[in-house]
Scaffold this motif. Structure first.
Motif, PDB file in Angstrom:
ATOM      1  N   LEU A 148       0.851  -1.183   0.000  1.00  0.00           N
ATOM      2  CA  LEU A 148       0.000   0.000   0.000  1.00  0.00           C
ATOM      3  C   LEU A 148       0.890   1.238   0.000  1.00  0.00           C
ATOM      4  N   TRP A 149       0.525   2.202  -0.856  1.00  0.00           N
ATOM      5  CA  TRP A 149       1.316   3.422  -0.972  1.00  0.00           C
ATOM      6  C   TRP A 149       0.396   4.638  -0.896  1.00  0.00           C
ATOM      7  N   TYR A 150       0.882   5.685  -0.225  1.00  0.00           N
ATOM      8  CA  TYR A 150       0.174   6.970  -0.199  1.00  0.00           C
ATOM      9  C   TYR A 150       0.936   7.950  -1.079  1.00  0.00           C
ATOM     10  N   THR A 151       0.227   8.677  -1.917  1.00  0.00           N
ATOM     11  CA  THR A 151       0.838   9.667  -2.794  1.00  0.00           C
ATOM     12  C   THR A 151       0.183  11.024  -2.586  1.00  0.00           C
ATOM     13  N   GLU A 152       1.010  12.039  -2.380  1.00  0.00           N
ATOM     14  CA  GLU A 152       0.519  13.420  -2.357  1.00  0.00           C
ATOM     15  C   GLU A 152       0.927  14.091  -3.664  1.00  0.00           C
ATOM     16  N   LYS A 153      -0.045  14.565  -4.409  1.00  0.00           N
ATOM     17  CA  LYS A 153       0.244  15.312  -5.630  1.00  0.00           C
ATOM     18  C   LYS A 153       0.512  16.758  -5.239  1.00  0.00           C
ATOM     19  N   GLN A 154       1.789  17.097  -5.187  1.00  0.00           N
ATOM     20  CA  GLN A 154       2.182  18.401  -4.658  1.00  0.00           C
ATOM     21  C   GLN A 154       2.021  19.523  -5.682  1.00  0.00           C
ATOM     22  N   THR A 155       2.162  19.191  -6.946  1.00  0.00           N
ATOM     23  CA  THR A 155       1.863  20.109  -8.043  1.00  0.00           C
ATOM     24  C   THR A 155       1.165  19.277  -9.118  1.00  0.00           C
ATOM     25  N   PRO A 156       0.650  19.885 -10.180  1.00  0.00           N
ATOM     26  CA  PRO A 156       0.053  19.092 -11.263  1.00  0.00           C
ATOM     27  C   PRO A 156       1.038  18.132 -11.920  1.00  0.00           C
ATOM     28  N   ASN A 157       2.349  18.369 -11.704  1.00  0.00           N
ATOM     29  CA  ASN A 157       3.364  17.569 -12.386  1.00  0.00           C
ATOM     30  C   ASN A 157       4.293  16.814 -11.452  1.00  0.00           C
ATOM     31  N   HIS A 158       4.057  16.888 -10.143  1.00  0.00           N
ATOM     32  CA  HIS A 158       5.001  16.281  -9.209  1.00  0.00           C
ATOM     33  C   HIS A 158       4.282  15.850  -7.935  1.00  0.00           C
ATOM     34  N   GLY A 159       4.756  14.752  -7.361  1.00  0.00           N
ATOM     35  CA  GLY A 159       4.208  14.281  -6.103  1.00  0.00           C
ATOM     36  C   GLY A 159       5.244  13.489  -5.340  1.00  0.00           C
ATOM     37  N   ILE A 160       4.906  13.119  -4.101  1.00  0.00           N
ATOM     38  CA  ILE A 160       5.748  12.211  -3.341  1.00  0.00           C
ATOM     39  C   ILE A 160       4.911  10.999  -2.966  1.00  0.00           C
ATOM     40  N   THR A 161       5.568   9.891  -2.788  1.00  0.00           N
ATOM     41  CA  THR A 161       4.856   8.669  -2.429  1.00  0.00           C
ATOM     42  C   THR A 161       5.618   7.937  -1.338  1.00  0.00           C
ATOM     43  N   THR A 162       4.887   7.306  -0.441  1.00  0.00           N
ATOM     44  CA  THR A 162       5.524   6.583   0.654  1.00  0.00           C
ATOM     45  C   THR A 162       4.706   5.335   0.978  1.00  0.00           C
ATOM     46  N   LYS A 163       5.389   4.274   1.313  1.00  0.00           N
ATOM     47  CA  LYS A 163       4.716   3.008   1.614  1.00  0.00           C
ATOM     48  C   LYS A 163       4.040   3.096   2.974  1.00  0.00           C
ATOM     49  N   ILE A 164       2.802   2.613   3.049  1.00  0.00           N
ATOM     50  CA  ILE A 164       2.063   2.686   4.301  1.00  0.00           C
ATOM     51  C   ILE A 164       1.674   1.295   4.791  1.00  0.00           C
ATOM     52  N   LYS A 165       1.481   1.205   6.093  1.00  0.00           N
ATOM     53  CA  LYS A 165       1.028  -0.040   6.698  1.00  0.00           C
ATOM     54  C   LYS A 165      -0.494  -0.101   6.751  1.00  0.00           C
ATOM     55  N   ARG A 166      -1.108   1.058   7.114  1.00  0.00           N
ATOM     56  CA  ARG A 166      -2.559   1.059   7.258  1.00  0.00           C
ATOM     57  C   ARG A 166      -3.062   2.483   7.445  1.00  0.00           C
ATOM     58  N   THR A 167      -4.361   2.663   7.262  1.00  0.00           N
ATOM     59  CA  THR A 167      -5.029   3.902   7.629  1.00  0.00           C
ATOM     60  C   THR A 167      -5.564   3.734   9.044  1.00  0.00           C
ATOM     61  N   ILE A 168      -5.148   4.615   9.928  1.00  0.00           N
ATOM     62  CA  ILE A 168      -5.540   4.531  11.329  1.00  0.00           C
ATOM     63  C   ILE A 168      -6.866   5.237  11.576  1.00  0.00           C
ATOM     64  N   HIS A 169      -7.058   6.373  10.918  1.00  0.00           N
ATOM     65  CA  HIS A 169      -8.239   7.190  11.195  1.00  0.00           C
ATOM     66  C   HIS A 169      -8.620   7.970   9.942  1.00  0.00           C
ATOM     67  N   HIS A 170      -9.918   8.087   9.696  1.00  0.00           N
ATOM     68  CA  HIS A 170     -10.416   8.913   8.588  1.00  0.00           C
ATOM     69  C   HIS A 170     -11.728   9.561   8.997  1.00  0.00           C
ATOM     70  N   GLU A 171     -11.863  10.837   8.695  1.00  0.00           N
ATOM     71  CA  GLU A 171     -13.143  11.507   8.887  1.00  0.00           C
ATOM     72  C   GLU A 171     -13.197  12.751   8.005  1.00  0.00           C
ATOM     73  N   GLU A 172     -14.400  13.198   7.745  1.00  0.00           N
ATOM     74  CA  GLU A 172     -14.610  14.462   7.045  1.00  0.00           C
ATOM     75  C   GLU A 172     -15.160  15.451   8.066  1.00  0.00           C
ATOM     76  N   THR A 173     -14.357  16.443   8.410  1.00  0.00           N
ATOM     77  CA  THR A 173     -14.772  17.440   9.383  1.00  0.00           C
ATOM     78  C   THR A 173     -15.614  18.507   8.684  1.00  0.00           C
ATOM     79  N   GLU A 174     -15.989  19.503   9.422  1.00  0.00           N
ATOM     80  CA  GLU A 174     -16.744  20.618   8.839  1.00  0.00           C
ATOM     81  C   GLU A 174     -15.927  21.352   7.791  1.00  0.00           C
TER      82      GLU A 174
END
Length: 281
Positions: free
Chosen positions: A3-29
């Motif tokens: 499992l990998w998480y990727t942040e698209k930092q610009t339209p042409n570039h991002g960083i990616t890192t291997k993850i073990k799991r998602t611990i918490h997710h929510e949509e706040t106000e």
């Protein structure tokens, strides 16, 4: 399966890192909030798909947004953090015995809750008696407290969503009014590689509001490009004129007094960003 998480930092570039799991997710106000466990950086706080902090490298950002201004001011008693719901800047502020009150003005209380639950070392100072946590709009808090603070730190997310107003000239003018006659402010001002126009504009806005304006940088591996900038505005005290012998030293991991003046020796291409703005004025 990896499992990998990727942040698209610009339209042409991002960083990616291997993850073990998602611990918490929510949509706040205000935003999507995730806490994920990564292989390389430990737990990671993500807001709207953007990395805010991690277990491994958080100390760089929190020390750098805090200690340059706090060590420049000779007697900071009243300090405000706008944003910064993870509590890292508050933790660093509390190292100073002169501080009588540290106010955290964070618009999204869910960020504070998640930080207390999943990042206890970062949020360790939030329960101290000197800390006043206010779940409120930082812009409104600034407007309602003229002449109150010695130091104000703008620990904002990127200039999207609820943080857009924290990168505008009228906000810096409001900060000027909320500071005492010898007050100092610092704002995180993004990456010189990816946000040159923003840095130029913010530097101009702060330099036309404060008599002393300086920009400095730090290396933060999980932030876009790894090179991050901070802009300081001061009514009276120049961080380049403080004697090293007068600077307080703590058990920190990145900042130390010998860095105070060296931080303002910028790479040539960053200096040119500011020089270009001066030429355009």
């Amino acid at each position: 399966m990896d499992l990998w998480y990727t942040e698209k930092q610009t339209p042409n570039h991002g960083i990616t890192t291997k993850i073990k799991r998602t611990i918490h997710h929510e949509e706040t106000e205000f935003q999507k909030l995730d806490v994920i466990e990564t292989e390389q950086f430990g737990k990671m706080l993500v807001l709207d798909g953007m990395v805010m902090t991690t277990d491994k490298d958080e100390f760089v950002y929190h020390e750098m947004i805090t200690h340059v201004a706090m060590n420049t001011h000779p007697n900071p008693k009243e300090v405000l953090v706008v944003g910064g719901g993870d509590g890292g800047a508050i933790r660093e502020i509390l190292r100073y015995s002169s501080v009588e009150r540290a106010v955290l003005a964070e618009i999204d209380g869910k960020v504070i809750d998640a930080s207390k639950a999943y990042f206890p070392k970062i949020a360790s100072g939030l329960g101290e008696a000197r800390v006043d946590i206010q779940v409120t709009d930082g812009i409104r808090h600034i407007e309602e407290n003229p002449g109150r603070y010695d130091v104000i730190l703008v620990d904002s997310t990127e200039p999207v969503g609820p943080a857009v107003g924290l990168f505008q000239k009228n906000f810096y003018e409001g900060i000027h009014k909320a500071l005492k006659e010898d007050g100092i402010m610092v704002a995180q001002t993004e990456s010189p590689w990816f946000n040159a126009d923003l840095i130029r504009q913010v530097y101009q806005d702060i330099s036309t509001t404060f008599p002393i304006t300086r920009l400095y940088t730090a290396s933060i591996p999980t932030y876009p490009s790894g090179l991050w900038s901070f802009t300081i505005g001061s009514k009276k005290y120049d961080p380049l004129k403080v004697r090293e012998s007068e600077l307080q030293e703590f058990d920190t991991k990145y900042y130390h007094p010998k860095m105070q003046k060296a931080l303002f020796q910028l790479p040539v291409f960053v200096e040119e960003l500011l020089e270009k703005r001066k030429e355009e004025k």
